[in-house]
Scaffold this motif. Structure first.
Motif, PDB file in Angstrom:
ATOM      1  N   PRO A 127      47.184 -64.285 -64.936  1.00 49.18           N
ATOM      2  CA  PRO A 127      48.573 -64.520 -65.347  1.00 49.18           C
ATOM      3  C   PRO A 127      49.542 -63.709 -64.573  1.00 49.18           C
ATOM      4  O   PRO A 127      49.232 -62.311 -64.069  1.00 49.18           O
ATOM      5  CB  PRO A 127      48.429 -63.856 -66.645  1.00 49.18           C
ATOM      6  N   HIS A 128      50.719 -64.254 -64.233  1.00 48.43           N
ATOM      7  CA  HIS A 128      51.578 -63.421 -63.500  1.00 48.43           C
ATOM      8  C   HIS A 128      53.061 -63.773 -63.742  1.00 48.43           C
ATOM      9  O   HIS A 128      53.299 -64.489 -64.599  1.00 48.43           O
ATOM     10  CB  HIS A 128      51.601 -63.844 -61.852  1.00 48.43           C
ATOM     11  N   ALA A 129      53.980 -62.625 -63.566  1.00 45.43           N
ATOM     12  CA  ALA A 129      55.361 -62.926 -63.800  1.00 45.43           C
ATOM     13  C   ALA A 129      56.279 -63.863 -63.012  1.00 45.43           C
ATOM     14  O   ALA A 129      55.621 -64.312 -62.013  1.00 45.43           O
ATOM     15  CB  ALA A 129      55.938 -61.427 -63.461  1.00 45.43           C
ATOM     16  N   ASP A 130      57.274 -64.414 -63.560  1.00 40.85           N
ATOM     17  CA  ASP A 130      57.952 -65.456 -62.912  1.00 40.85           C
ATOM     18  C   ASP A 130      58.629 -64.688 -61.811  1.00 40.85           C
ATOM     19  O   ASP A 130      59.086 -63.581 -61.897  1.00 40.85           O
ATOM     20  CB  ASP A 130      59.050 -65.740 -63.717  1.00 40.85           C
ATOM     21  N   PHE A 131      58.623 -65.135 -60.493  1.00 40.93           N
ATOM     22  CA  PHE A 131      58.965 -64.662 -59.262  1.00 40.93           C
ATOM     23  C   PHE A 131      60.551 -64.394 -59.349  1.00 40.93           C
ATOM     24  O   PHE A 131      60.769 -63.264 -58.984  1.00 40.93           O
ATOM     25  CB  PHE A 131      58.546 -65.353 -58.062  1.00 40.93           C
ATOM     26  N   GLN A 132      61.322 -65.240 -59.905  1.00 35.85           N
ATOM     27  CA  GLN A 132      62.878 -65.069 -59.831  1.00 35.85           C
ATOM     28  C   GLN A 132      63.106 -63.836 -60.803  1.00 35.85           C
ATOM     29  O   GLN A 132      64.053 -63.107 -60.426  1.00 35.85           O
ATOM     30  CB  GLN A 132      63.603 -66.498 -60.516  1.00 35.85           C
ATOM     31  N   LEU A 133      62.444 -63.856 -61.974  1.00 34.74           N
ATOM     32  CA  LEU A 133      62.969 -62.716 -62.461  1.00 34.74           C
ATOM     33  C   LEU A 133      62.310 -61.381 -62.142  1.00 34.74           C
ATOM     34  O   LEU A 133      62.883 -60.513 -62.090  1.00 34.74           O
ATOM     35  CB  LEU A 133      62.105 -62.777 -64.084  1.00 34.74           C
ATOM     36  N   LEU A 134      61.027 -61.524 -61.396  1.00 36.91           N
ATOM     37  CA  LEU A 134      60.590 -60.166 -60.613  1.00 36.91           C
ATOM     38  C   LEU A 134      61.766 -59.750 -59.684  1.00 36.91           C
ATOM     39  O   LEU A 134      61.849 -58.489 -59.408  1.00 36.91           O
ATOM     40  CB  LEU A 134      59.273 -60.511 -60.383  1.00 36.91           C
ATOM     41  N   LEU A 135      61.958 -60.876 -58.926  1.00 36.19           N
ATOM     42  CA  LEU A 135      62.739 -60.591 -57.637  1.00 36.19           C
ATOM     43  C   LEU A 135      64.293 -60.036 -58.208  1.00 36.19           C
ATOM     44  O   LEU A 135      64.770 -58.813 -57.532  1.00 36.19           O
ATOM     45  CB  LEU A 135      63.271 -61.821 -57.084  1.00 36.19           C
ATOM     46  N   ALA A 136      64.888 -60.590 -59.380  1.00 32.46           N
ATOM     47  CA  ALA A 136      66.045 -60.010 -59.937  1.00 32.46           C
ATOM     48  C   ALA A 136      65.797 -58.409 -60.488  1.00 32.46           C
ATOM     49  O   ALA A 136      66.807 -57.625 -60.557  1.00 32.46           O
ATOM     50  CB  ALA A 136      66.641 -60.913 -61.026  1.00 32.46           C
ATOM     51  N   ALA A 137      64.535 -57.953 -61.045  1.00 33.45           N
ATOM     52  CA  ALA A 137      64.397 -56.755 -61.413  1.00 33.45           C
ATOM     53  C   ALA A 137      64.209 -55.939 -60.306  1.00 33.45           C
ATOM     54  O   ALA A 137      64.743 -54.779 -60.608  1.00 33.45           O
ATOM     55  CB  ALA A 137      62.966 -56.853 -62.447  1.00 33.45           C
ATOM     56  N   TYR A 138      63.510 -56.293 -59.209  1.00 34.00           N
ATOM     57  CA  TYR A 138      63.489 -55.769 -57.926  1.00 34.00           C
ATOM     58  C   TYR A 138      64.865 -55.234 -57.473  1.00 34.00           C
ATOM     59  O   TYR A 138      65.150 -54.062 -57.158  1.00 34.00           O
ATOM     60  CB  TYR A 138      62.755 -56.355 -57.005  1.00 34.00           C
ATOM     61  N   GLU A 139      65.695 -56.313 -57.591  1.00 33.67           N
ATOM     62  CA  GLU A 139      67.095 -56.117 -57.073  1.00 33.67           C
ATOM     63  C   GLU A 139      67.802 -55.099 -57.755  1.00 33.67           C
ATOM     64  O   GLU A 139      68.515 -54.068 -57.519  1.00 33.67           O
ATOM     65  CB  GLU A 139      67.947 -57.530 -57.005  1.00 33.67           C
ATOM     66  N   ALA A 140      67.610 -55.164 -59.310  1.00 34.34           N
ATOM     67  CA  ALA A 140      68.222 -54.147 -60.196  1.00 34.34           C
ATOM     68  C   ALA A 140      67.743 -52.850 -60.280  1.00 34.34           C
ATOM     69  O   ALA A 140      68.531 -51.988 -60.581  1.00 34.34           O
ATOM     70  CB  ALA A 140      68.461 -54.745 -61.590  1.00 34.34           C
ATOM     71  N   SER A 141      66.762 -52.449 -59.608  1.00 34.88           N
ATOM     72  CA  SER A 141      65.886 -51.314 -59.580  1.00 34.88           C
ATOM     73  C   SER A 141      65.710 -50.639 -58.412  1.00 34.88           C
ATOM     74  O   SER A 141      64.991 -49.652 -58.061  1.00 34.88           O
ATOM     75  CB  SER A 141      64.692 -51.472 -60.343  1.00 34.88           C
ATOM     76  N   LYS A 142      66.112 -51.579 -57.120  1.00 36.38           N
ATOM     77  CA  LYS A 142      65.495 -50.861 -55.867  1.00 36.38           C
ATOM     78  C   LYS A 142      66.202 -49.504 -55.227  1.00 36.38           C
ATOM     79  O   LYS A 142      65.353 -48.957 -54.283  1.00 36.38           O
ATOM     80  CB  LYS A 142      65.631 -52.157 -54.868  1.00 36.38           C
ATOM     81  N   TYR A 143      67.135 -49.369 -55.721  1.00 32.65           N
ATOM     82  CA  TYR A 143      67.871 -47.876 -55.436  1.00 32.65           C
ATOM     83  C   TYR A 143      67.315 -46.707 -56.409  1.00 32.65           C
ATOM     84  O   TYR A 143      67.832 -45.626 -56.179  1.00 32.65           O
ATOM     85  CB  TYR A 143      69.311 -48.206 -55.173  1.00 32.65           C
ATOM     86  N   LEU A 144      66.703 -46.977 -57.591  1.00 34.91           N
ATOM     87  CA  LEU A 144      66.238 -46.184 -58.441  1.00 34.91           C
ATOM     88  C   LEU A 144      65.102 -45.478 -57.923  1.00 34.91           C
ATOM     89  O   LEU A 144      64.143 -46.172 -57.329  1.00 34.91           O
ATOM     90  CB  LEU A 144      66.083 -46.722 -59.974  1.00 34.91           C
ATOM     91  N   PRO A 145      64.875 -44.237 -58.066  1.00 35.14           N
ATOM     92  CA  PRO A 145      63.586 -43.468 -57.728  1.00 35.14           C
ATOM     93  C   PRO A 145      62.431 -44.021 -58.754  1.00 35.14           C
ATOM     94  O   PRO A 145      62.815 -44.274 -59.899  1.00 35.14           O
ATOM     95  CB  PRO A 145      63.875 -41.982 -58.042  1.00 35.14           C
ATOM     96  N   ASN A 146      61.095 -43.790 -58.508  1.00 34.25           N
ATOM     97  CA  ASN A 146      59.996 -44.001 -59.423  1.00 34.25           C
ATOM     98  C   ASN A 146      60.072 -45.406 -60.196  1.00 34.25           C
ATOM     99  O   ASN A 146      59.912 -45.304 -61.376  1.00 34.25           O
ATOM    100  CB  ASN A 146      60.146 -42.847 -60.241  1.00 34.25           C
TER     101      ASN A 146
END
Ligand code: HPA
Length: 233
Positions: A127-146
């Motif tokens: 089972p895996h995450a939806d890539f589009q949602l994962l990508l959007a979450a990555y974009e939303a968090s890529k400048y956050l630490p941790n």
């Protein structure tokens, strides 16, 4: 009205956040949504619909464990037409780098449960995450630490007395929780989109756990990533 959710047709938005804890659903609705409407309180498993930045979103508690989440997610997908669902929850960190308060975007969710095998007749579905949602979450968090991206494992036992954690660590699994596997599996079967975002609330190896102040702050971070992702993903 479904068996476990008392909403009328159309009362639940196509995009939804899924905390395990119904009181967290209420907290998200009260703190982030406008024009909030509570559509269910069956079994005190609260669900709300409201507006976030001009878009209609819902937030629904799922309870703890794969079977409980599976009940709510099945009904949301098949009876209420939910299209995108993001679980927001807590997990136990497994690795040295997954520290208390860190956020995990769960790319995959393995399990020690037999719950999928009875459907796949022994075949190991991944089972895996939806890539589009994962990508959007990555974009939303890529400048956050941790913030970490990788696999988690949805375990049947919270108070596990086995060496399962060591086996998961050998495979680089980031954390353990109890629901993501079925969110991803049911989404796959129903062709819906799903993601899980977790805050590390305790550490399985060091036994550290989160104090109440950092709990609230990091929950804010996770909820904000999830809301941004639901709007963009
Ligand atoms: N195990 C399972 N689920 C969890 C844990 C854990 O250690 N911590 C938070 N959710």
């Amino acid at each position: 009205m479904s068996k476990h959710i008392s909403a009328a047709p159309g009362e639940i938005a196509e995009r939804i956040l899924l905390p395990g804890d119904p009181l967290r659903a209420k907290w998200v609705a009260e703190n982030y949504l406008e024009r909030v409407h509570q559509y269910t309180s069956v079994r005190n498993m609260f669900g709300f619909t409201g507006m976030y930045k001009g878009e209609r979103l819902s937030v629904q508690g799922t309870g703890m464990g794969l079977p409980s989440l599976a009940i709510y997610v099945n009904e949301l997908f098949t009876e209420y037409g939910v299209q995108s669902a993001i679980r927001i929850g807590t997990c136990g960190g497994l690795l040295e780098k997954t520290k208390i308060g860190d956020v995990i975007l769960a790319m995959t969710a393995s399990t020690d449960s037999n719950i999928n095998r009875r459907i796949t007749h022994g075949l190991d579905f991944a089972p895996h995450a939806d890539f589009q949602l994962l990508l959007a979450a990555y974009e939303a968090s890529k400048y956050l630490p941790n913030v970490h991206i990788g696999g988690v494992s949805s375990m049947d036992y919270f108070y596990d007395e086995t060496d399962a954690a060591q086996k998961l660590i050998q495979h680089g699994v980031l954390g353990v929780e109890m629901e993501a596997n079925q969110l991803y599996s049911i989404a796959a079967r129903k062709q819906r989109r799903a993601l899980t975002i977790l805050t590390v609330s305790d550490h399985v190896i060091t036994h550290e756990s989160m104090d109440s102040i950092s709990r609230e702050q990091s929950l804010n971070t996770m909820v904000e990533i999830a809301l941004t992702t639901l709007l963009k993903g």
